[in-house]
Design a protein around this motif. Sequence first.
Motif, PDB file in Angstrom:
ATOM      1  N   GLU A   1       0.838  -1.192   0.000  1.00 20.81           N
ATOM      2  CA  GLU A   1       0.000   0.000   0.000  1.00 20.81           C
ATOM      3  C   GLU A   1       0.876   1.246   0.000  1.00 20.81           C
ATOM      4  N   SER A   2       0.303   2.353  -0.476  1.00 16.80           N
ATOM      5  CA  SER A   2       0.992   3.642  -0.420  1.00 16.80           C
ATOM      6  C   SER A   2       0.090   4.634   0.299  1.00 16.80           C
ATOM      7  N   ARG A   3       0.701   5.474   1.132  1.00 13.21           N
ATOM      8  CA  ARG A   3      -0.036   6.499   1.857  1.00 13.21           C
ATOM      9  C   ARG A   3       0.685   7.828   1.703  1.00 13.21           C
ATOM     10  N   ALA A   4      -0.115   8.894   1.650  1.00 14.01           N
ATOM     11  CA  ALA A   4       0.456  10.242   1.525  1.00 14.01           C
ATOM     12  C   ALA A   4       1.061  10.662   2.860  1.00 14.01           C
ATOM     13  N   LEU A   5       2.329  11.095   2.829  1.00 13.45           N
ATOM     14  CA  LEU A   5       3.009  11.566   4.028  1.00 13.45           C
ATOM     15  C   LEU A   5       3.463  13.009   3.821  1.00 13.45           C
ATOM     16  N   PRO A   6       3.397  13.840   4.861  1.00 13.27           N
ATOM     17  CA  PRO A   6       3.973  15.182   4.765  1.00 13.27           C
ATOM     18  C   PRO A   6       5.502  15.098   4.870  1.00 13.27           C
ATOM     19  N   ALA A   7       6.159  16.214   4.780  1.00  9.44           N
ATOM     20  CA  ALA A   7       7.601  16.243   5.024  1.00  9.44           C
ATOM     21  C   ALA A   7       7.863  15.801   6.457  1.00  9.44           C
ATOM     22  N   LEU A   8       8.853  14.921   6.641  1.00  8.36           N
ATOM     23  CA  LEU A   8       9.146  14.357   7.953  1.00  8.36           C
ATOM     24  C   LEU A   8      10.418  14.967   8.523  1.00  8.36           C
ATOM     25  N   ALA A   9      10.356  15.336   9.793  1.00  6.14           N
ATOM     26  CA  ALA A   9      11.546  15.822  10.486  1.00  6.14           C
ATOM     27  C   ALA A   9      12.448  14.649  10.826  1.00  6.14           C
ATOM     28  N   PRO A  10      13.749  14.856  10.898  1.00  3.69           N
ATOM     29  CA  PRO A  10      14.650  13.760  11.270  1.00  3.69           C
ATOM     30  C   PRO A  10      14.271  13.178  12.634  1.00  3.69           C
ATOM     31  N   GLY A  11      14.110  11.837  12.669  1.00  5.19           N
ATOM     32  CA  GLY A  11      13.796  11.167  13.920  1.00  5.19           C
ATOM     33  C   GLY A  11      12.348  11.254  14.337  1.00  5.19           C
ATOM     34  N   GLN A  12      11.498  11.902  13.570  1.00  4.15           N
ATOM     35  CA  GLN A  12      10.096  12.034  13.960  1.00  4.15           C
ATOM     36  C   GLN A  12       9.414  10.671  13.945  1.00  4.15           C
ATOM     37  N   ALA A  13       8.666  10.379  15.007  1.00  6.46           N
ATOM     38  CA  ALA A  13       7.921   9.126  15.075  1.00  6.46           C
ATOM     39  C   ALA A  13       6.687   9.221  14.188  1.00  6.46           C
TER      40      ALA A  13
ATOM     41  N   SER B   1      12.721   7.884  10.750  1.00  4.99           N
ATOM     42  CA  SER B   1      13.655   7.936   9.632  1.00  4.99           C
ATOM     43  C   SER B   1      14.525   9.185   9.740  1.00  4.99           C
ATOM     44  N   GLN B   2      15.434   9.322   8.793  1.00  4.98           N
ATOM     45  CA  GLN B   2      16.280  10.507   8.728  1.00  4.98           C
ATOM     46  C   GLN B   2      15.498  11.727   8.277  1.00  4.98           C
TER      47      GLN B   2
ATOM     48  N   THR C   1      12.367  13.573   5.515  1.00  4.00           N
ATOM     49  CA  THR C   1      12.205  13.891   4.096  1.00  4.00           C
ATOM     50  C   THR C   1      12.031  15.399   3.950  1.00  4.00           C
ATOM     51  N   GLN C   2      12.314  15.922   2.769  1.00  5.13           N
ATOM     52  CA  GLN C   2      12.286  17.366   2.554  1.00  5.13           C
ATOM     53  C   GLN C   2      10.939  17.878   2.052  1.00  5.13           C
ATOM     54  N   SER C   3      10.099  16.982   1.514  1.00  8.96           N
ATOM     55  CA  SER C   3       8.830  17.442   0.957  1.00  8.96           C
ATOM     56  C   SER C   3       7.792  16.338   1.088  1.00  8.96           C
ATOM     57  N   PRO C   4       6.507  16.685   1.015  1.00  9.65           N
ATOM     58  CA  PRO C   4       5.468  15.662   1.059  1.00  9.65           C
ATOM     59  C   PRO C   4       5.591  14.700  -0.122  1.00  9.65           C
ATOM     60  N   ALA C   5       5.337  13.425   0.144  1.00  6.52           N
ATOM     61  CA  ALA C   5       5.427  12.404  -0.906  1.00  6.52           C
ATOM     62  C   ALA C   5       4.733  11.139  -0.415  1.00  6.52           C
ATOM     63  N   PRO C   6       4.247  10.318  -1.347  1.00 10.82           N
ATOM     64  CA  PRO C   6       3.671   9.032  -0.928  1.00 10.82           C
ATOM     65  C   PRO C   6       4.764   8.050  -0.511  1.00 10.82           C
ATOM     66  N   ALA C   7       4.508   7.292   0.533  1.00 10.88           N
ATOM     67  CA  ALA C   7       5.417   6.233   0.982  1.00 10.88           C
ATOM     68  C   ALA C   7       4.748   4.890   0.745  1.00 10.88           C
ATOM     69  N   THR C   8       5.554   3.890   0.415  1.00 10.75           N
ATOM     70  CA  THR C   8       5.049   2.556   0.116  1.00 10.75           C
ATOM     71  C   THR C   8       5.427   1.608   1.245  1.00 10.75           C
ATOM     72  N   PHE C   9       4.444   0.852   1.717  1.00  9.50           N
ATOM     73  CA  PHE C   9       4.655  -0.137   2.764  1.00  9.50           C
ATOM     74  C   PHE C   9       4.254  -1.502   2.219  1.00  9.50           C
TER      75      PHE C   9
ATOM     76  N   ILE D   1       9.727  -0.395   3.863  1.00 16.15           N
ATOM     77  CA  ILE D   1       9.205   0.968   3.790  1.00 16.15           C
ATOM     78  C   ILE D   1      10.037   1.733   2.771  1.00 16.15           C
ATOM     79  N   LYS D   2       9.379   2.277   1.749  1.00 16.06           N
ATOM     80  CA  LYS D   2      10.052   3.035   0.703  1.00 16.06           C
ATOM     81  C   LYS D   2       9.424   4.418   0.597  1.00 16.06           C
ATOM     82  N   GLY D   3      10.268   5.423   0.361  1.00 18.74           N
ATOM     83  CA  GLY D   3       9.771   6.778   0.138  1.00 18.74           C
ATOM     84  C   GLY D   3       9.569   7.597   1.391  1.00 18.74           C
ATOM     85  N   ALA D   4      10.058   7.115   2.541  1.00 18.80           N
ATOM     86  CA  ALA D   4       9.910   7.852   3.802  1.00 18.80           C
ATOM     87  C   ALA D   4      11.259   8.225   4.388  1.00 18.80           C
ATOM     88  N   GLY D   5      12.277   8.281   3.565  1.00 19.37           N
ATOM     89  CA  GLY D   5      13.617   8.577   4.062  1.00 19.37           C
ATOM     90  C   GLY D   5      14.316   7.326   4.548  1.00 19.37           C
ATOM     91  N   GLN D   6      15.567   7.479   4.917  1.00 18.81           N
ATOM     92  CA  GLN D   6      16.330   6.348   5.428  1.00 18.81           C
ATOM     93  C   GLN D   6      15.787   5.938   6.795  1.00 18.81           C
TER      94      GLN D   6
END
Length: 463
Positions: A49-61, A173-174, A176-184, A78-83
Amino acid sequence: MKARYSAPVALLATLSTPLFAVSPLSIDASAQQDLTLTVYSQNLGLVRESRALPALAPGQAVIIQDVSRQLQTETLSIKGAGQILEQNLNTNLLSHHSLLQHYLGQELQLARRNPASGDESQGSVTLLSIEGDRALVRRDRQVESIPLNADWRFIFPELPAHLSSKPSLEFRSQGTQSPAPATFSYLTGGLSWQMDYVMTLDKSGKQMSLEGLATLHNSTGIDFENARFQLMAGTLNQPAPESFRKANLAMASMAADSGGAPEAFEDYQLYTLPNSTSLLDQQQKQLPLVSTASLPVTREYRHEFLAMPRPDNQRHRTAPQTWLSFENGADTPLPGGAVRTFAPDDDGRLQFIGGSRIDHTATGQAVELLLGEAFDLSVERQQTLLSKEYDSYLAEYEVLVRNSGSEAKLLDLSVNFAQPWTLEHASQEMTHSRGGRAHWSLDVPAKDKTVLRFRVKLKNPTP
């Protein structure tokens, strides 16, 4: 030198105290953009599945709600949500017992209802322990044992943050800089499917139609809304966890990109359902998968027995088995499953005439179905001679087949031998032999009978 180490020092500062200081982000199924499920017949499913995620701060749960409670964390990707720094499956679910466990050693309000008057009284107690359906509490300086039933109830001050009503997936994760869909993608128990066929014979019994329904089962604890489904036919071996993870993550990527007609996948068959549908928790859903309008079918009557070099004075009576056979001439391979057969009676009403199972059957392969025992045919056999010779036995048998029906029938008779054999004589010509088995095709006229007599030499095994 300061310039050389300024970037790593800045990164270290970023990853230290502020790393987990950002508020957790909760994402539920409403953010879902795409959902594909590959379902296996072995209590196993692959969710992608893929879900829309906002930009994530480093280490944000990030807490992903609405995931299967039987998720296999070792297969999670998990792909597309940063390292990814860490990922967890939270299955510490809210219940009366988990609340009591959380408040062990703490003060609670205890309410008691008077069964006679219905009045309720409350007081402060300290919860000491829980054992079965009783709890130990301290009230003032005394320790009391109370039953956990309708007359006693604890009043909890608040809901603990670590308890949730549904399982969830949490990761950091480390960033992300912008909103993007992440794949699980992950494997889960609680998903399975089975195949059920309805075979309908025509009036002549020589043509049939075949309708196949796939029944999907969901006991994962969550609903799968508007999902695309793929069904994998075949038996999967589940190896060691590491190779299991690699193999199935590769399968996840390939299965999600396929579509259209059934296709061979590795040593299995992958069926893609044409339309998206929803599969709710604890739901069974039936969807059409195979449809064949007209196929030639053959009805056969079979009987077999074992000829042994030992005296047998009994006269054995039995009914032969009824079999249906056809060739899968459809363009679609048939997944293994249960087959229920119907035929019209004299008034054209369909009647159930027997059921069986088929294995996974490729296009062009033969299918044989056991319906039951014939009513109009009967077989009687008797050993009429057994004599000992130097290195063998000579045995004679008589097989009587009666047909009380209004149509002639053909019986396939097989005689099995447990040791080397030679046919000395037979009243009817043997159809063929293979290894330790001899075959006869016996024509039995309507309202009549036919007899087969044969003599066979059974050689003693060489010591």
